[in-house]
Design a protein around this motif. Structure first.
Motif, PDB file in Angstrom:
ATOM      1  N   LYS A 154       6.026 -20.813   3.977  1.00 27.10           N
ATOM      2  CA  LYS A 154       6.056 -19.780   2.937  1.00 27.10           C
ATOM      3  C   LYS A 154       5.619 -20.313   1.578  1.00 27.10           C
ATOM      4  CE  LYS A 154       9.831 -17.258   5.134  1.00 27.10           C
ATOM      5  NZ  LYS A 154      11.215 -16.815   4.992  1.00 27.10           N
ATOM      6  N   GLY A 155       5.809 -21.611   1.345  1.00 24.70           N
ATOM      7  CA  GLY A 155       5.507 -22.183   0.037  1.00 24.70           C
ATOM      8  C   GLY A 155       6.473 -21.650  -1.015  1.00 24.70           C
ATOM      9  N   ASP A 156       6.018 -21.632  -2.241  1.00 20.65           N
ATOM     10  CA  ASP A 156       6.798 -21.098  -3.366  1.00 20.65           C
ATOM     11  C   ASP A 156       5.814 -20.353  -4.264  1.00 20.65           C
ATOM     12  OD1 ASP A 156       8.650 -20.556  -5.350  1.00 20.65           O
ATOM     13  OD2 ASP A 156       8.786 -22.621  -6.065  1.00 20.65           O
ATOM     14  N   HIS A 163       5.937 -19.790  -7.974  1.00 23.43           N
ATOM     15  CA  HIS A 163       5.766 -20.957  -8.847  1.00 23.43           C
ATOM     16  C   HIS A 163       4.462 -21.694  -8.551  1.00 23.43           C
ATOM     17  CE1 HIS A 163      10.117 -20.090  -8.967  1.00 23.43           C
ATOM     18  NE2 HIS A 163       9.924 -20.324 -10.246  1.00 23.43           N
ATOM     19  N   GLY A 164       3.498 -20.975  -7.975  1.00 19.42           N
ATOM     20  CA  GLY A 164       2.161 -21.526  -7.782  1.00 19.42           C
ATOM     21  C   GLY A 164       1.988 -22.442  -6.588  1.00 19.42           C
ATOM     22  N   ILE A 165       2.939 -22.426  -5.662  1.00 25.02           N
ATOM     23  CA  ILE A 165       2.839 -23.280  -4.480  1.00 25.02           C
ATOM     24  C   ILE A 165       2.406 -22.418  -3.291  1.00 25.02           C
ATOM     25  CG2 ILE A 165       4.050 -24.878  -2.952  1.00 25.02           C
ATOM     26  CD1 ILE A 165       3.817 -25.822  -5.910  1.00 25.02           C
ATOM     27  N   ALA A 166       1.228 -22.706  -2.780  1.00 25.57           N
ATOM     28  CA  ALA A 166       0.649 -21.897  -1.706  1.00 25.57           C
ATOM     29  C   ALA A 166       1.365 -22.122  -0.379  1.00 25.57           C
ATOM     30  CB  ALA A 166      -0.824 -22.242  -1.547  1.00 25.57           C
ATOM     31  N   PRO A 167       1.403 -21.085   0.460  1.00 28.67           N
ATOM     32  CA  PRO A 167       1.907 -21.280   1.824  1.00 28.67           C
ATOM     33  C   PRO A 167       1.128 -22.403   2.508  1.00 28.67           C
ATOM     34  CG  PRO A 167       1.621 -18.951   1.366  1.00 28.67           C
ATOM     35  CD  PRO A 167       1.016 -19.697   0.207  1.00 28.67           C
ATOM     36  N   GLY A 168       1.818 -23.179   3.321  1.00 31.49           N
ATOM     37  CA  GLY A 168       1.187 -24.297   4.011  1.00 31.49           C
ATOM     38  C   GLY A 168       1.289 -25.612   3.256  1.00 31.49           C
ATOM     39  N   GLU A 214       6.280 -32.868   0.906  1.00 33.23           N
ATOM     40  CA  GLU A 214       5.777 -34.133   0.367  1.00 33.23           C
ATOM     41  C   GLU A 214       4.599 -33.928  -0.580  1.00 33.23           C
ATOM     42  OE1 GLU A 214       6.204 -33.413   3.591  1.00 33.23           O
ATOM     43  OE2 GLU A 214       7.807 -34.742   4.238  1.00 33.23           O
ATOM     44  N   ASP A 215       3.909 -32.803  -0.433  1.00 36.13           N
ATOM     45  CA  ASP A 215       2.735 -32.518  -1.264  1.00 36.13           C
ATOM     46  C   ASP A 215       3.050 -31.679  -2.498  1.00 36.13           C
ATOM     47  OD1 ASP A 215       1.140 -33.940   0.513  1.00 36.13           O
ATOM     48  OD2 ASP A 215       0.701 -32.162   1.721  1.00 36.13           O
ATOM     49  N   LEU A 216       4.316 -31.327  -2.677  1.00 35.03           N
ATOM     50  CA  LEU A 216       4.686 -30.582  -3.883  1.00 35.03           C
ATOM     51  C   LEU A 216       4.477 -31.468  -5.107  1.00 35.03           C
ATOM     52  CD1 LEU A 216       8.030 -28.936  -2.692  1.00 35.03           C
ATOM     53  CD2 LEU A 216       5.863 -27.768  -3.132  1.00 35.03           C
ATOM     54  N   PRO A 217       4.110 -30.876  -6.238  1.00 35.16           N
ATOM     55  CA  PRO A 217       3.938 -31.680  -7.453  1.00 35.16           C
ATOM     56  C   PRO A 217       5.237 -32.398  -7.826  1.00 35.16           C
ATOM     57  CG  PRO A 217       3.268 -29.387  -7.820  1.00 35.16           C
ATOM     58  CD  PRO A 217       3.875 -29.451  -6.458  1.00 35.16           C
ATOM     59  N   ALA A 218       5.105 -33.528  -8.479  1.00 37.86           N
ATOM     60  CA  ALA A 218       6.276 -34.325  -8.869  1.00 37.86           C
ATOM     61  C   ALA A 218       7.217 -33.547  -9.781  1.00 37.86           C
ATOM     62  CB  ALA A 218       5.832 -35.612  -9.544  1.00 37.86           C
ATOM     63  N   VAL A 257      10.551 -28.099  -9.205  1.00 38.39           N
ATOM     64  CA  VAL A 257      12.017 -28.058  -9.184  1.00 38.39           C
ATOM     65  C   VAL A 257      12.476 -26.901  -8.308  1.00 38.39           C
ATOM     66  CG1 VAL A 257      12.303 -29.128 -11.455  1.00 38.39           C
ATOM     67  CG2 VAL A 257      12.151 -26.639 -11.278  1.00 38.39           C
ATOM     68  N   CYS A 258      13.706 -26.966  -7.879  1.00 40.92           N
ATOM     69  CA  CYS A 258      14.295 -25.903  -7.078  1.00 40.92           C
ATOM     70  C   CYS A 258      14.199 -24.588  -7.854  1.00 40.92           C
ATOM     71  CB  CYS A 258      15.756 -26.229  -6.776  1.00 40.92           C
ATOM     72  SG  CYS A 258      16.599 -24.922  -5.847  1.00 40.92           S
ATOM     73  N   PRO A 259      13.622 -23.560  -7.237  1.00 41.86           N
ATOM     74  CA  PRO A 259      13.471 -22.295  -7.951  1.00 41.86           C
ATOM     75  C   PRO A 259      14.790 -21.576  -8.233  1.00 41.86           C
ATOM     76  CG  PRO A 259      12.605 -22.106  -5.720  1.00 41.86           C
ATOM     77  CD  PRO A 259      12.981 -23.534  -5.929  1.00 41.86           C
ATOM     78  N   LEU A 260      15.852 -21.968  -7.552  1.00 39.49           N
ATOM     79  CA  LEU A 260      17.139 -21.313  -7.790  1.00 39.49           C
ATOM     80  C   LEU A 260      18.005 -22.034  -8.814  1.00 39.49           C
ATOM     81  CD1 LEU A 260      18.265 -20.126  -4.232  1.00 39.49           C
ATOM     82  CD2 LEU A 260      16.977 -18.893  -5.981  1.00 39.49           C
ATOM     83  N   CYS A 261      18.065 -23.375  -8.707  1.00 36.59           N
ATOM     84  CA  CYS A 261      18.995 -24.082  -9.598  1.00 36.59           C
ATOM     85  C   CYS A 261      18.330 -25.110 -10.509  1.00 36.59           C
ATOM     86  CB  CYS A 261      20.122 -24.728  -8.795  1.00 36.59           C
ATOM     87  SG  CYS A 261      19.621 -26.143  -7.797  1.00 36.59           S
ATOM     88  N   GLY A 262      17.039 -25.382 -10.297  1.00 33.18           N
ATOM     89  CA  GLY A 262      16.302 -26.224 -11.229  1.00 33.18           C
ATOM     90  C   GLY A 262      16.409 -27.728 -11.040  1.00 33.18           C
TER      91      GLY A 262
END
Length: 52
Positions: free
Chosen positions: A17-19, A22-27, A31-35, A38-43
């Motif tokens: 599903k990605g995010d 917050h600009g994170i594409a499905p797939g 490990e490939d998320l930007p450094a 952050v968690c979209p719910l609690c940060g």
């Protein structure tokens, strides 16, 4: 690709599903998320996630 869960709030990052809110594409593997992703719910940072 593995799902990862936030240890603080329980949010589950599902790579299928990605995010898109917050600009994170499905797939996008956890490990490939930007450094600076952050968690979209609690940060909290990626360090507060564990594989499910």
């Amino acid at each position: 690709m593995k799902k990862y869960g936030c240890l603080v709030c329980g949010y589950v990052y599902d790579p299928a599903k990605g995010d898109p809110d917050h600009g994170i594409a499905p797939g996008t593997a956890f490990e490939d998320l930007p450094a600076d992703w952050v968690c979209p719910l609690c940060g909290v940072s990626k360090d507060e996630f564990e594989p499910l």
